[in-house]
Design a protein around this motif. Structure first.
Motif, short mmCIF file in Angstrom:
data_model
loop_
_atom_site.label_atom_id
_atom_site.label_comp_id
_atom_site.label_asym_id
_atom_site.label_seq_id
_atom_site.Cartn_x
_atom_site.Cartn_y
_atom_site.Cartn_z
N TRP D 146 0.84 -1.22 0.00
CA TRP D 146 0.00 0.00 0.00
C TRP D 146 0.87 1.26 0.00
CZ3 TRP D 146 -5.31 1.13 0.04
CH2 TRP D 146 -5.65 2.43 0.44
N PHE D 147 1.88 1.25 0.84
CA PHE D 147 2.71 2.45 0.96
C PHE D 147 3.39 2.76 -0.38
CE2 PHE D 147 6.01 5.22 2.84
CZ PHE D 147 5.20 5.98 3.66
N ALA D 148 3.80 1.71 -1.08
CA ALA D 148 4.43 1.91 -2.39
C ALA D 148 3.40 2.43 -3.39
CB ALA D 148 5.06 0.61 -2.88
N LEU D 174 -1.08 -6.77 -5.91
CA LEU D 174 -2.09 -7.15 -6.91
C LEU D 174 -3.48 -6.74 -6.45
CD1 LEU D 174 -3.35 -8.72 -9.24
CD2 LEU D 174 -2.92 -10.84 -7.99
N GLN D 175 -3.79 -7.03 -5.21
CA GLN D 175 -5.14 -6.70 -4.73
C GLN D 175 -5.35 -5.18 -4.66
OE1 GLN D 175 -4.91 -9.51 -1.22
NE2 GLN D 175 -6.96 -10.03 -1.91
N ALA D 201 -5.41 -10.90 -11.33
CA ALA D 201 -4.33 -10.56 -12.26
C ALA D 201 -4.87 -10.53 -13.69
CB ALA D 201 -3.19 -11.56 -12.15
N ASP D 202 -4.55 -9.46 -14.42
CA ASP D 202 -5.04 -9.34 -15.79
C ASP D 202 -4.18 -10.13 -16.75
OD1 ASP D 202 -7.20 -7.06 -15.66
OD2 ASP D 202 -5.58 -6.46 -14.33
N ARG D 295 -13.74 -1.27 3.76
CA ARG D 295 -14.85 -0.76 2.95
C ARG D 295 -15.06 -1.56 1.67
NH1 ARG D 295 -15.10 5.77 3.61
NH2 ARG D 295 -15.34 5.75 5.88
N VAL D 296 -13.97 -2.01 1.06
CA VAL D 296 -14.17 -2.80 -0.16
C VAL D 296 -14.20 -4.28 0.16
CG1 VAL D 296 -13.01 -1.01 -1.49
CG2 VAL D 296 -11.75 -3.04 -0.82
N ARG D 297 -14.17 -4.61 1.44
CA ARG D 297 -14.24 -6.00 1.90
C ARG D 297 -13.19 -6.87 1.21
NH1 ARG D 297 -18.89 -5.68 4.92
NH2 ARG D 297 -18.74 -7.86 5.53
N MET D 298 -11.98 -6.34 1.17
CA MET D 298 -10.87 -7.11 0.61
C MET D 298 -10.47 -8.21 1.58
SD MET D 298 -7.01 -5.85 -0.33
CE MET D 298 -6.11 -6.74 0.96
#
Lengths: 340, 340, 340, 340
Positions: D146-148, D174-175, D201-202, D295-298
């Protein structure tokens, strides 16, 4: 169509113009309408226009001829128009005394016509995932929402966005907020609530409630909104200042309630709030946005489609609170007569 | 001293308090005054204060004792106080509903006393280049100007800064603008012009002119100001919006003209103007600022110095349009009696 | 002049060319040389050049004729050239696979000639405070230093800048650092130290010391450098990583020591260091820089001036460690024969 | 468990410690493992540890007692730990010479124990949407990603992210990329491809291909990657420089291939590439991330769960290429004996 009147519009330019150096000829597929178009058509909006005039700024179409030196596009490419076409990236033009707001269908001749000739760098590639009617909605309302939330506001997942109303900018702001994992709270008429929820809105605040602010505080556990898409203006700016989270950003975009803004100073100061004046955006951001629209397969909301002959009805529809964009769909000239 | 009255002030705390864990005892050398101090002393300013109360936020002094676990400072270190001491870096505390503005001499007990005990992380090292009277001017007014222009505004050489007035924040803004190679235009009373020019002001606009905006346009070739230090507020915000260059930034800092701001929307939108609400800044920026002050050997402007017994005169002086900071210089207790 | 040879250069174009649409004719006053010019002249540097070729990128001169549609300039205006003329603002062109580096005197024909015709938007106004020889030094070396420290690095007063060497970029970096109130430490040959100090350098580190890093730590109280102008490259990047303060920035600009960079990972990671790849900058930043140069009356350092006939000597001088820029001063054609 | 040995670990501290001022007692629910934990347990990793030692940094648990003055939490609150607990926001601590990397389970005693006492500001609220095993995965690997991408890289929809491998940071990257509407390309072992695709992953590039770069160019139409999560280091940094889009960002996070980085200079310079050194992040970003996750329920990817008695197996599993985090699930002490 009072004011300028239909006879003063140049919508079916004949003979078909020939593109000059670095210009292209576009067969227009669709033109999305904005309130400004109505004002220009009806009253000229104080702009220094010459008539007959072609209104309209938001075009999707196909390149049918290219002038000398054109490298950006080839015949057959699908394109959409840039609303402020000279603003490429970074800082916009203008001075403190004289802002520059040279837009299609305002300062420049517009695009609501069968064919238009434009400099090639005034266009970008249309997203492959959208048809012309959908793609035509992007140049003004969508870019404005994107430029505020993404380019200026650098929205991120987990942020809360407060959006006023369900106009063109508001609905795109909602879609871009959701695209980035943010929580979207709409302040709108309750009868629009279901549509907005279907589009992804997490919460609806009844705009007619007198305690909108309390509702927002309750929904966010007092934290407030990280981003506020301010399309109303006037004294609503003060409401936005109170709604803003610490470090929050307010995007001053519209002025339905008047162009004289007012706000208490203390919430801005005590909460390190930033207000960004926004008037669409530049081409680089537009290209970024189109790439995003294409990759996440976002679909703009279309309220209604009209043929060119239905322009008066389409302009009337603008004032009735549509949910989504109103688009003029040009007839398919190529198929009809086998040529442009 | 009407209102609270001298007898309600705790300025000569005895016995000298003992620092607890992570606390230090500071022998106060000087305390610079702000208008807020006068309001607190005279009326309490609506704050939930208990009396007798020690006012004052801007301290320079020397560590004379350290409590357990103190690593930031040693006895003998010269220090200055942090105005909002809990704000270390990044985002400040608070919610949309309830901003947090916990300051020394307001929410917390103040520093206008012979000795104060403070948590060690509420202090930073004083610049070696300034004496206590000079160093005491930095915590509130200077940090506010720095936080606006440098931390938020990222001022650079060649920028133009419009500064309103010659108050504490305004003069520091002038000095920081010049420190970064920017051009400073002051809108002030003409009788202050010579002093301001001596301090580095490139241009003076007579604040009483009705055509201030024209004067600014003329001075900048219509380009306008990249940064506007808005210390007046009220309807002046609108003037600032018109004065702003394309991409310009307005720092809403003061509200001498009232806490109800107003502005036309169009200049903000057409020129991509940003308004930053500013209320001092965090400790990391404060440390950056002190390093800059020290390295370029900047000297704060001192209007006048008073002994503690002259506090009533010093408070009166605040209202008479001083040019520079007003400082209470504490007597040198150490030398007098050979001990603290 | 081995390699290409003087006979392959087109420096005295006759007849004088005529500007086309949106083009201007510039009577060249001075052209500052860069090492690249020498490489291009001697070997072509692998560029797809056609001969005879005009080298040179850094021009100061005067508009003597304007083509149709030119609005940016009028006859008589003094101008300087943009090094990467198509990069206006924001993001530069190119792809991951194929960077775009279309520069004057490299991809495009250069400016080392009596007269050149250029698109009007490839030029900006010269600073009024500098003569042609001085102004010609700005397009490449100065913009590179500015783009690194100011545009990317947002240098501020109190920052420490470590600069390697006394080449063109290094000396401008020194001047821009001082212009913004920063502390400049130069790592250079001790015999250049006095010149560098006269130009504002706060500290000199002998580049031949094996303990450069210890010297830097000592000078900064272990804090390190907030900005490092890395003109050496190769394994020096690792030294820069160790020299960087927490949150520091390294600008990878030059590669005197080789184009294969290496560095330990840990100092970058543990100290949140950022490395910026820099290759000059865009026109908007160039205009910002010129405004700053003009306002603070900064004077570029000129090592030596040569007439056009002295080009071979000038190119030789490039390799001898000049202190400042080497400039070809074109003869004054207008005065000599009363016309262009 | 060679090296330190199980007997040197303090995992079942008795008697249960009592929280002091501003401390809380946490009943640990789960501890996620990182490679570092294995190194610490086996060799001490060169850290100045005293034994018996409690390893582990990534804790989820419940507050069961609070010391004096604790306001951040109440008994019963679910919490997770901060990896570098003293870094609250903004700039991290440290100097050029001596980076500060004071982490849980490294510099500080760790959390792999039934109960731990920690300062209350070393913890943040756990996301309500995750159980303890899931929540325990967030403090190190997730925050680093996240920080990156979010805090430093300000990732936006439409961006392309190249991620190396399927380690803990890679899967969170990725997430988070998908959460923000970006396109994620993973370079990994083909046998991990299906899992990665299921996670969003795309595109998958076979990491063993010698033409990884060509594959990336093909997938992006030569445009390259806007963000590159560099977990391999060594000479891979050079590959990342070539893979980067114009204006792209490389996050130097890991060094599986060695701590000596190398890269060609030209792609960095010609494409304005930025390299960010990353070593986890600060508490404010951690709180932002947890809000987003909630919030996005990851849902974090769990490779496997072990009881505390299975620690040796869990540590072995770290080296076998797990897909997701490995978590030690503490037994439920509260239910077993009716008390803590």
């Amino acid at each position: 169509m009072d004011g300028i009147g239909r006879d003063r519009l140049a919508l079916r330019e004949r003979p078909i113009p020939v593109p000059g150096r670095h210009e292209v000829l576009v067969a227009v597929g669709a033109v999305a309408l904005n309130h400004r178009d109505k004002m220009v058509i009806e009253s000229g909006r104080g702009l220094p226009l010459s008539f007959p005039f072609t209104p309209g700024s938001d075009l999707a179409g196909r390149i049918v001829a290219t002038g000398e030196g054109v490298e950006r596009f080839a015949i057959g490419d699908r394109v959409i128009s840039c609303f402020t076409p000279e603003w490429i990236d970074g800082l916009r033009a203008g001075t403190a005394r004289t802002p520059v707001y040279r837009t299609l269908g305002g300062f420049f001749a517009g695009v609501l016509a069968d064919y238009v000739v434009l400099p090639d760098h005034w266009l970008i590639a249309a997203p492959a995932t959208l048809d012309d009617v959908q793609a035509s909605t992007l140049p003004c309302a969508a870019l404005t929402a994107w430029f505020a939330l993404v380019e200026r506001g650098r929205i991120r997942a987990g942020d809360t966005v407060l959006i006023r109303g369900t106009g063109g900018v508001a609905l795109f702001a909602l879609q871009f907020a959701k695209m980035h994992g943010a929580t979207a709270i709409l302040s709108c008429s309750p009868e629009k609530g279901d549509h907005a929820r279907a589009l992804g809105a997490d919460q609806i605040i009844d705009r007619h409630r007198t305690d909108e602010l309390d509702a927002l505080y309750a929904l966010t556990g007092d934290r407030g909104a990280d981003h506020i898409v301010e399309t109303v203006g006037g004294a609503h700016l003060g409401l936005s200042a109170q709604a803003a989270a610490v470090g929050g950003r307010i995007y001053q975009i519209g002025a339905l309630d008047g162009f004289d803004l007012s706000s208490p100073a203390m919430p801005l100061m005590m909460k390190d709030v930033t207000i960004h004046g926004i008037a669409t955006g530049h081409r680089r951001a537009f290209e970024d946005m189109v790439r995003a629209v294409e990759r996440v397969r976002m679909e703009p909301v279309i309220d209604s489609r009209f043929p060119l002959s239905g322009l008066p009805d389409a302009l009337d529809r603008l004032d009735t609170g549509p949910f989504g964009k109103i688009v003029i769909e040009m007839s398919d000239r190529t198929n009809q007569d086998g040529s442009i």
